[in-house]
Design a protein around this motif. Structure first.
Motif, mmCIF file in Angstrom:
data_model
loop_
_atom_site.group_PDB
_atom_site.id
_atom_site.type_symbol
_atom_site.label_atom_id
_atom_site.label_comp_id
_atom_site.label_asym_id
_atom_site.label_seq_id
_atom_site.Cartn_x
_atom_site.Cartn_y
_atom_site.Cartn_z
ATOM 1 N N GLN A 100 55.738 7.848 14.651
ATOM 2 C CA GLN A 100 56.560 8.999 15.003
ATOM 3 C C GLN A 100 56.573 9.244 16.512
ATOM 4 O OE1 GLN A 100 58.640 10.885 13.101
ATOM 5 N NE2 GLN A 100 58.205 9.281 11.607
ATOM 6 N N ILE A 101 55.475 8.931 17.176
ATOM 7 C CA ILE A 101 55.439 9.063 18.636
ATOM 8 C C ILE A 101 56.405 8.071 19.270
ATOM 9 C CG2 ILE A 101 53.983 8.775 20.693
ATOM 10 C CD1 ILE A 101 51.632 9.802 18.971
ATOM 11 N N LEU A 160 60.270 8.776 19.231
ATOM 12 C CA LEU A 160 60.837 9.589 20.310
ATOM 13 C C LEU A 160 60.628 8.924 21.665
ATOM 14 C CD1 LEU A 160 62.231 12.265 21.059
ATOM 15 C CD2 LEU A 160 59.956 13.263 21.332
ATOM 16 N N PRO A 180 56.757 14.454 16.679
ATOM 17 C CA PRO A 180 57.665 14.737 17.796
ATOM 18 C C PRO A 180 57.074 15.685 18.829
ATOM 19 C CG PRO A 180 58.842 14.824 15.709
ATOM 20 C CD PRO A 180 57.386 14.724 15.376
ATOM 21 N N GLY A 181 56.348 16.699 18.380
ATOM 22 C CA GLY A 181 55.728 17.613 19.335
ATOM 23 C C GLY A 181 54.683 16.914 20.180
ATOM 24 N N ALA A 193 54.591 13.687 20.721
ATOM 25 C CA ALA A 193 55.308 12.731 21.563
ATOM 26 C C ALA A 193 55.931 13.413 22.767
ATOM 27 C CB ALA A 193 56.387 12.024 20.747
ATOM 28 N N GLY A 194 56.560 14.564 22.549
ATOM 29 C CA GLY A 194 57.162 15.295 23.662
ATOM 30 C C GLY A 194 56.127 15.682 24.706
ATOM 31 N N ALA A 248 60.165 17.912 25.992
ATOM 32 C CA ALA A 248 59.296 18.764 25.180
ATOM 33 C C ALA A 248 60.108 19.617 24.220
ATOM 34 C CB ALA A 248 58.446 19.650 26.085
ATOM 35 N N GLY A 264 61.259 17.454 21.390
ATOM 36 C CA GLY A 264 60.112 17.241 20.503
ATOM 37 C C GLY A 264 59.830 18.451 19.639
ATOM 38 N N GLY A 268 59.926 18.432 15.646
ATOM 39 C CA GLY A 268 58.683 18.792 14.975
ATOM 40 C C GLY A 268 58.833 19.999 14.077
#
Length: 436
Positions: A44-45, A48, A175-176, A178-179, A275, A278, A282
């Motif tokens: 998932q990282i 993004l 996503p969070g 990753a952002g 961010a 993300g 998320g």
């Protein structure tokens, strides 16, 4: 497609009444589940960070971003069926080990090459393609391996619910994370976390104790063309598999188109930061976690067919909210979250149901080829969605292309309503437990 009404027949009453064994005490499934959970968090990282590398490092346009997505998914079109034949011939665990080792190396090369100023856009395409090839091989293998670990096919719904719950929780957190990683260390270096997660997955596969039985011996010489044809006949000759595959292909086509365009649309036309993107993904992924939690209950309460129609319809309605979003930033982001929330929610419920149904009605000796054919359809649709969306956006603009994708997606409710899967009442217990 046949218009027969559906129920389930043929399973002894006493077997239906006895509850299937719970998987919490199945050590090998639990080990596999933990390793797979960590790897999907890492994936998932990269989901993004990889496109953001193209956007932020190479400043690509919509056509180039669509081509990157195409490079990741096109191996499903060209290689899935061949891999499916091979996986049906061999033990699955060594194949999965090789696939994850390959993904570890390829993902790890992105930050390494970037560090030494050797990363180029064509090289990024090549690495994305290589990761896609390894992903095809792993996906075809693990979906054939789970029925071996679980043994009792009545436990497949529980197994896929657990696996989908971790995928959905990764959708929420990934996503969070990753952002935040992209903002802190840059998009290429964020992918180090994914490489590490594949290393953990490799270790988990190595410590599984259960012996995997060899594939059944064939008395005649195996011919690639014959085995390919046998797998395709099984999928396209079965009205339930055929219906699920064609609807799934359309679903991935439209969702990939929307998701590819959304990244550019959000960053360039709506001014969202990495961010913020993300956060949107998320927050929306909470829908997937919710869907994973309620999937089994939904199937029991609504019947298999009704749960399928409702969950898949929700997915196809979500894309309309992206181009419709407007107003102040809080409202804009709320509608973005709502769009992807619906997609994650419907996708989570339908994935548990569809994967369990496919595994339940397919003989083990055809499992790899069935999975490969279905992955070819599903990801083939996704592979085409990226470049088609990019070309369309280049001609009419990002928001206009998103409107086209949203309207066409909503029209898919017609074949969903007509699908024979919608007439199934209960989950079958094996290949012979299906209506005539």
């Amino acid at each position: 497609m046949s218009g027969d009404t559906a129920g389930t027949v043929g399973a002894p009453a006493e077997r239906r009444d006895a509850p299937p064994p719970r998987l919490w005490r199945n050590r090998d499934f639990m080990v596999f589940w933990v390793g797979e959970a960590l790897s999907v968090y890492g994936t998932q990282i990269t989901a993004l960070a990889l496109p953001l590398t193209a956007v932020l490092v190479f400043e690509v346009g919509p056509e180039q971003l669509g081509l990157l997505r195409f490079a990741q998914l096109v191996p499903f079109l060209g290689l899935a069926l061949l891999f499916g034949v091979w996986v049906d011939r061999v033990r699955k665990r060594p194949v999965m080990l090789g696939a994850n080792l390959s993904r570890l190396v390829l993902i790890g090369l992105v930050p390494l090459l970037y560090q030494f100023d050797l990363l180029t856009l064509p090289m990024l395409y090549a690495l994305a393609f290589g990761v896609g090839v390894a992903t095809v091989l792993f996906d075809v293998s693990w979906m054939s391996y789970v029925p071996i670990l679980v043994k009792d096919r009545r436990s497949l719904l529980e197994a896929n619910t657990k696996l989908n719950a971790t995928l959905s929780s990764a959708d929420v957190a990934g996503p969070g994370i990753a952002g935040a990683l992209v903002s802190a260390v840059s998009a290429p270096f964020a992918m180090v976390a994914n490489a590490f997660s594949y290393a953990v997955s490799v270790v988990s596969l190595l410590v599984i104790r259960a012996p995997e039985p060899p594939p059944p011996a064939r008395e005649t010489t195996r011919r690639l063309r014959t085995e390919l044809a046998e797998g395709l006949r099984w999928v396209f000759g079965n009205r339930w598999l055929r219906a699920m595959g064609l609807v799934g292909c359309s679903c991935n086509f439209f969702l990939t188109m929307v998701q590819s365009l959304f990244l550019l649309y959000a960053v360039r036309e709506r001014g969202l930061s990495a961010a913020a993107v993300g956060f949107v993904m998320g927050a929306a992924a909470v829908g997937g976690l919710l869907g994973a939690v309620i999937a089994s209950t939904v199937v029991r309460r609504l019947s298999v067919g009704t749960a399928y129609r409702v969950s898949v319809s929700v997915i196809f309605l979500g894309p309309l909210l992206v181009p419709a979003a407007g107003g102040p930033q809080w409202l804009l982001m709320s509608l973005f979250v709502a769009s992807f929330f619906l997609e994650y929610l419907g996708g989570s419920v339908s994935n548990v149901l569809i994967v369990s149904l496919r595994q339940a009605i397919t003989p083990q000796h055809l499992m790899g080829r069935m999975t490969a054919a279905m992955r070819m359809l599903l990801y083939g649709g996704g592979a085409l969605g990226g470049p088609v969306g990019g070309v369309l956006a280049g001609v009419v603009g990002l928001r206009e292309a998103l409107w086209v994708a949203g309207v066409l997606s909503a029209l898919m409710l017609v074949p969903i309503v007509l699908s024979p899967v919608g007439r199934l009442r209960t989950m079958p217990t094996g290949p012979d437990d299906m209506p005539a």
